[in-house]
Design a protein around this motif. Structure first.
Motif, PDB file in Angstrom:
ATOM      1  N   ARG A  74     -16.611 -41.063  -2.394  1.00  0.00           N
ATOM      2  CA  ARG A  74     -17.669 -40.843  -3.338  1.00  0.00           C
ATOM      3  C   ARG A  74     -18.993 -40.968  -2.452  1.00  0.00           C
ATOM      4  O   ARG A  74     -19.887 -40.446  -2.397  1.00  0.00           O
ATOM      5  CB  ARG A  74     -17.759 -41.557  -4.806  1.00  0.00           C
ATOM      6  CG  ARG A  74     -16.787 -40.873  -5.804  1.00  0.00           C
ATOM      7  CD  ARG A  74     -16.758 -41.960  -6.804  1.00  0.00           C
ATOM      8  NE  ARG A  74     -15.956 -41.567  -7.895  1.00  0.00           N
ATOM      9  CZ  ARG A  74     -14.366 -41.423  -8.011  1.00  0.00           C
ATOM     10  NH1 ARG A  74     -13.653 -41.977  -7.014  1.00  0.00           N
ATOM     11  NH2 ARG A  74     -13.844 -41.013  -9.028  1.00  0.00           N
ATOM     12  N   VAL A  75     -19.112 -42.435  -1.873  1.00  0.00           N
ATOM     13  CA  VAL A  75     -20.298 -42.886  -1.365  1.00  0.00           C
ATOM     14  C   VAL A  75     -20.278 -42.426   0.163  1.00  0.00           C
ATOM     15  O   VAL A  75     -21.553 -41.972   0.345  1.00  0.00           O
ATOM     16  CB  VAL A  75     -20.312 -44.640  -1.359  1.00  0.00           C
ATOM     17  CG1 VAL A  75     -21.330 -44.982  -0.712  1.00  0.00           C
ATOM     18  CG2 VAL A  75     -20.191 -44.892  -2.740  1.00  0.00           C
ATOM     19  N   CYS A  76     -19.355 -42.310   0.949  1.00  0.00           N
ATOM     20  CA  CYS A  76     -19.550 -41.998   2.348  1.00  0.00           C
ATOM     21  C   CYS A  76     -19.534 -40.473   2.504  1.00  0.00           C
ATOM     22  O   CYS A  76     -20.165 -39.931   3.526  1.00  0.00           O
ATOM     23  CB  CYS A  76     -18.402 -42.487   2.991  1.00  0.00           C
ATOM     24  SG  CYS A  76     -16.911 -42.109   2.596  1.00  0.00           S
ATOM     25  N   GLY A  77     -18.831 -39.622   1.548  1.00  0.00           N
ATOM     26  CA  GLY A  77     -18.638 -38.447   1.928  1.00  0.00           C
ATOM     27  C   GLY A  77     -19.916 -37.369   2.459  1.00  0.00           C
ATOM     28  O   GLY A  77     -19.794 -36.976   3.623  1.00  0.00           O
ATOM     29  N   GLY A  78     -21.019 -37.584   1.675  1.00  0.00           N
ATOM     30  CA  GLY A  78     -22.147 -36.663   2.255  1.00  0.00           C
ATOM     31  C   GLY A  78     -22.619 -37.142   3.597  1.00  0.00           C
ATOM     32  O   GLY A  78     -22.816 -36.357   4.391  1.00  0.00           O
ATOM     33  N   VAL A  79     -22.629 -38.397   3.962  1.00  0.00           N
ATOM     34  CA  VAL A  79     -23.088 -38.996   5.162  1.00  0.00           C
ATOM     35  C   VAL A  79     -21.996 -38.480   6.296  1.00  0.00           C
ATOM     36  O   VAL A  79     -22.472 -38.218   7.299  1.00  0.00           O
ATOM     37  CB  VAL A  79     -23.218 -40.258   5.074  1.00  0.00           C
ATOM     38  CG1 VAL A  79     -23.785 -40.906   6.516  1.00  0.00           C
ATOM     39  CG2 VAL A  79     -24.075 -40.779   4.086  1.00  0.00           C
ATOM     40  N   GLY A 118     -17.533 -28.943   5.912  1.00  0.00           N
ATOM     41  CA  GLY A 118     -16.781 -29.340   4.747  1.00  0.00           C
ATOM     42  C   GLY A 118     -16.863 -30.522   4.133  1.00  0.00           C
ATOM     43  O   GLY A 118     -17.596 -31.478   4.488  1.00  0.00           O
ATOM     44  N   ALA A 119     -15.924 -31.109   3.163  1.00  0.00           N
ATOM     45  CA  ALA A 119     -15.980 -32.363   2.635  1.00  0.00           C
ATOM     46  C   ALA A 119     -14.739 -32.879   2.268  1.00  0.00           C
ATOM     47  O   ALA A 119     -13.636 -32.098   2.764  1.00  0.00           O
ATOM     48  CB  ALA A 119     -16.530 -32.084   1.023  1.00  0.00           C
ATOM     49  N   TYR A 120     -14.573 -34.222   1.981  1.00  0.00           N
ATOM     50  CA  TYR A 120     -13.264 -34.795   1.851  1.00  0.00           C
ATOM     51  C   TYR A 120     -12.447 -33.897   0.641  1.00  0.00           C
ATOM     52  O   TYR A 120     -12.998 -33.570  -0.528  1.00  0.00           O
ATOM     53  CB  TYR A 120     -13.629 -36.125   1.414  1.00  0.00           C
ATOM     54  CG  TYR A 120     -13.815 -37.401   2.156  1.00  0.00           C
ATOM     55  CD1 TYR A 120     -14.864 -37.752   2.318  1.00  0.00           C
ATOM     56  CD2 TYR A 120     -13.028 -37.278   3.564  1.00  0.00           C
ATOM     57  CE1 TYR A 120     -15.144 -38.934   2.973  1.00  0.00           C
ATOM     58  CE2 TYR A 120     -13.351 -38.242   4.293  1.00  0.00           C
ATOM     59  CZ  TYR A 120     -14.392 -38.897   4.360  1.00  0.00           C
ATOM     60  OH  TYR A 120     -14.801 -39.920   5.163  1.00  0.00           O
ATOM     61  N   ARG A 121     -11.244 -33.747   0.920  1.00  0.00           N
ATOM     62  CA  ARG A 121     -10.254 -33.263  -0.045  1.00  0.00           C
ATOM     63  C   ARG A 121     -10.080 -34.233  -1.254  1.00  0.00           C
ATOM     64  O   ARG A 121      -9.699 -35.502  -0.700  1.00  0.00           O
ATOM     65  CB  ARG A 121      -8.953 -32.834   0.400  1.00  0.00           C
ATOM     66  CG  ARG A 121      -8.463 -31.724  -0.125  1.00  0.00           C
ATOM     67  CD  ARG A 121      -7.202 -31.042   0.734  1.00  0.00           C
ATOM     68  NE  ARG A 121      -7.728 -30.119   1.754  1.00  0.00           N
ATOM     69  CZ  ARG A 121      -7.589 -30.047   2.953  1.00  0.00           C
ATOM     70  NH1 ARG A 121      -6.530 -30.851   3.510  1.00  0.00           N
ATOM     71  NH2 ARG A 121      -8.035 -29.471   3.881  1.00  0.00           N
TER      72      ARG A 121
END
Lengths: 465, 101
Positions: free
Chosen positions: A414-419, A436-439
């Motif tokens: 949640r916290v690190c995904g965007g960075v 892309g993003a974390y599954r």
């Protein structure tokens, strides 16, 4: 099917969706993790002390009207309920009072809202470093303020708003440190004509600026290279501004660089997302009534894209109207008549966004933090390590999990995904949308094994743990 | 670390046990806020490096406020509300699974 409409989240979008759905005669249930409605922006509005309500301002009390309407609308409202899975067939699995249960409806409105953008700077993991939103939650929920010296740092309307609220509450605001780089105001001016349509927000912003100026605490602009200093907890904020290194002693450092959609549920459902470069965040792809790439699954409010609390109300109602139309409970003429004014209201609220998004665009320090900065707080993985992983062949966030445990901690990215997405994108020379993003996989939050065991024996019923 | 602002209506108080110590807090508050007002700055030490951590977001996103409540480990203190007699333990390092729990 247990209901016509399941609404997830009791913020302004969810409250509106449930109220509208119930008014249209849909058998509606609203599920929310908190004990009382309001989401974050209207948190604890139903129990607000009158003095606190006055301090927080009339915008906050708007939530009370929404909560009242929800209370009266006849929807089945279930609080203290964690939705920990939603399946592609729209089965919703929730946990409440230690009991797991499943509900199913042909239409769902997920109004899961926003969260603060991560502000990774060296030292941000120390106790005493919180988001500006957290300080506002402390006011709303406990009428409490940080006891010692407070420094607010970042860029965004919440920075000034929280500074004003803390001052009104008698807290000691030692400094406000603004990180917006030079040129933002000039760039934002291009969007000012559009923003003037939403002039009440501009007026509110001007009032906050006046309050902060009148309070006379040191204000720094175009600050960079922020770091929190301290051994066991925050002791000071150091940064560069006015051509030299500055240091402000503080017991509490409140960071804020805007809010972004909380995409855990939308990612769990593998909905289509796009990376939005003006908000530097993922947006969920929806039609005008919240319908996503998964038929029957609608979203509403800031969970789609950041448009604010007032827009969330219109968005929630539009989603419920869309659901009713899809269920054949509303004819075309009535649908058009009811959605048109809401769509207009939503369009007006959206007019301020280009101005705000440009003015408060987070600086590179925040979206591309220095190597030494921890970006995955849970597993303590640094920005430098993420960059190294990219050089070693890591193509996207999911691979960082194999290389390093980055993204595998309790917050589930949640916290690190965007960075992490932005760091990898910059290092790989690809756009964030391509990286892309974390599954995300169920459970959305940890649940006791007993809740799962009971489910396996008796699917589709309420179970004791 | 946090203090209540003055002049708000009095609330009914309850007593928690935090690491065995009696702590009196207003009923119904989020545990994280109650602990912050009781002067608890560090809620846990991380599994990776034993670094001290406290609440960051207060809204259930950051998972830095994890404490043990009435024997249940890894509870987000910001998401649970105080009750009279609640037992709170701070966490040092990772939790171990307890098959007898």
């Amino acid at each position: 099917m247990t209901h016509d409409l399941i609404v997830i989240g009791a913020g302004p979008a969810g409250m509106s969706a449930a109220t509208t759905g119930a008014a249209l005669g849909l058998k509606t249930v609203l599920l929310d993790e908190q004990p009382r409605p309001g989401g974050q922006i209207y948190r604890d509005v139903t129990t607000a002390d009158p003095r606190l309500a006055a301090l927080l301002g009339p915008d906050y009390m708007r939530g009370a009207a929404l909560a009242q309407a929800l209370h009266r609308c006849g929807a089945d409202v279930r609080h203290d309920t964690l939705v920990w899975d939603v399946a592609p067939d729209l089965t919703v699995t929730g946990l409440r009072d230690g009991r797991s249960f499943q509900l199913r409806a042909p239409q769902i409105v997920a109004a899961t809202g926003a969260m603060e953008r991560a502000s990774p700077i060296p030292g941000w993991t120390l106790p005493g470093v919180m988001s500006a939103g957290a300080a506002q939650i402390a006011l709303k929920c406990a009428g409490a303020v940080p006891a010692g010296r407070i420094v607010l740092a970042g860029a965004g309307p919440l920075l000034l708003l929280v500074a004003c609220q803390l001052l009104a509450a008698g807290a000691t605001v030692a400094a406000v440190v603004e990180t917006a780089p030079a040129g933002r105001r000039l760039a934002a001016l291009r969007h000012l004509p559009s923003a003037l349509a939403a002039w009440p927000y501009l007026a509110k912003g001007m009032r906050m600026l006046r309050t902060v100026r009148a309070a006379g605490m040191p204000r720094f602009k175009q600050a960079s290279a922020l770091r929190v200093v301290g051994r066991l907890h925050a002791e000071a904020l150091e940064f560069s501004a006015d051509g030299r290194t500055q240091r402000v002693e503080a017991d509490t450092v409140l960071l804020h660089h805007g809010v972004v959609p909380n995409t855990q549920l939308s990612r769990l459902l593998r909905l289509d997302h796009v990376w939005d470069d003006s908000q530097l965040a993922w947006h969920v792809v929806t039609d005008a009534h919240g319908q996503t790439s998964l038929p029957g699954l609608r979203m509403a409010g800031d969970g789609i894209a950041i448009t604010g609390a007032r827009a969330a109300e219109a968005s929630g109602s539009l989603a419920a109207l869309g659901a009713a139309r899809a269920l054949g409970r509303l004819d075309a003429a009535a649908f058009a008549a009811r959605t048109a004014p809401l769509a207009r209201a939503l369009a007006v609220e959206r007019r301020i966004r280009p101005f705000l998004d440009t003015l408060y665009r987070p600086p590179r320090d925040i979206t591309a933090p220095a190597d030494e900065t921890i970006v995955c707080r849970c597993e303590e993985v640094s920005a430098g390590r993420v960059r190294e992983m990219a050089r070693l062949g890591c193509q996207g966030p999911n691979q960082t999990k194999f290389f390093s445990r980055c993204g595998m901690g309790p917050c589930q990215g949640r916290v690190c995904g965007g960075v992490v997405t932005q760091l990898l994108a910059a290092e790989l020379g690809k756009p964030p949308g391509a990286v892309g993003a974390y599954r995300v996989r169920a459970p959305l939050k940890p649940v006791p094994m007993g809740a799962l065991a009971a489910m396996a024996d008796h699917p589709g019923e309420e179970h004791a743990q | 670390m946090f203090r209540p602002i003055e002049g708000l209506a009095a609330r009914r108080m309850v007593t928690l046990r935090v690491e065995g110590r009696a702590v009196v807090v207003p009923e119904g508050q989020a545990l994280a806020l109650a602990l912050l007002q009781a002067g608890v700055e560090s809620f846990r030490e991380t599994p990776v490096s034993a670094a001290p951590r406290g609440p960051m977001c207060l809204m259930g996103v950051c998972f830095d406020c994890l404490v043990q409540v009435d024997g249940r480990p890894n509870v987000q203190a910001c998401m649970v509300h105080v009750r009279d007699g609640m037992q709170v333990q701070l966490q040092r390092g990772a939790r171990r699974a307890d098959p007898t729990a």
